[in-house]
Design a protein around this motif. Sequence first.
Motif, mmCIF file in Angstrom:
data_model
loop_
_atom_site.group_PDB
_atom_site.id
_atom_site.type_symbol
_atom_site.label_atom_id
_atom_site.label_comp_id
_atom_site.label_asym_id
_atom_site.label_seq_id
_atom_site.Cartn_x
_atom_site.Cartn_y
_atom_site.Cartn_z
ATOM 1 N N GLU A 3 0.749 -1.070 0.586
ATOM 2 C CA GLU A 3 -0.337 0.384 -0.021
ATOM 3 C C GLU A 3 0.845 1.296 -0.437
ATOM 4 O O GLU A 3 0.290 1.978 -0.976
ATOM 5 C CB GLU A 3 -0.789 0.319 1.242
ATOM 6 N N TYR A 4 1.845 1.708 0.703
ATOM 7 C CA TYR A 4 2.739 2.203 1.029
ATOM 8 C C TYR A 4 3.345 2.846 -0.226
ATOM 9 O O TYR A 4 3.140 3.787 -0.609
ATOM 10 C CB TYR A 4 4.097 2.836 2.391
ATOM 11 N N ILE A 5 3.592 1.752 -1.044
ATOM 12 C CA ILE A 5 4.633 1.441 -2.457
ATOM 13 C C ILE A 5 3.933 2.475 -3.035
ATOM 14 O O ILE A 5 4.453 3.246 -4.616
ATOM 15 C CB ILE A 5 5.814 0.430 -2.418
ATOM 16 N N GLU A 6 2.357 1.462 -3.454
ATOM 17 C CA GLU A 6 1.809 2.045 -4.235
ATOM 18 C C GLU A 6 1.320 3.686 -3.967
ATOM 19 O O GLU A 6 1.189 4.275 -5.454
ATOM 20 C CB GLU A 6 0.869 1.522 -4.505
ATOM 21 N N GLN A 7 1.117 4.404 -3.264
ATOM 22 C CA GLN A 7 0.618 5.107 -2.637
ATOM 23 C C GLN A 7 1.567 6.574 -3.009
ATOM 24 O O GLN A 7 1.286 7.553 -3.595
ATOM 25 C CB GLN A 7 -0.162 5.163 -1.337
ATOM 26 N N ARG A 8 2.739 5.900 -2.660
ATOM 27 C CA ARG A 8 4.060 7.173 -2.934
ATOM 28 C C ARG A 8 4.467 7.324 -4.421
ATOM 29 O O ARG A 8 3.941 8.315 -4.831
ATOM 30 C CB ARG A 8 5.128 6.337 -2.252
ATOM 31 N N ASP A 9 3.465 5.956 -5.825
ATOM 32 C CA ASP A 9 3.183 6.066 -7.003
ATOM 33 C C ASP A 9 5.367 6.576 -7.295
ATOM 34 O O ASP A 9 4.405 7.627 -8.072
ATOM 35 C CB ASP A 9 2.765 7.456 -7.163
#
Length: 63
Positions: A3-9
């Motif tokens: 989730e973190y990596i995805e949101q960091r984009d």
Amino acid sequence: MHEYIEQRDAPRNGWKLANWDAYASTVNTDDPPDAAHITIDNRLGAAVSLADQTRRTLTKLLV
């Protein structure tokens, strides 16, 4: 972590997201490092907010 990596984009994380199982298999979350460290739970909806975890950590480091 996903989730973190995805949101960091961040563009540099494209491979990780596209190949999540391969990437995640290289990350060892079961054994803590030998050196002194602090574990931060940065998941969405973590039981303790990131701000509170940071405050607690800084208090421990500065005392």
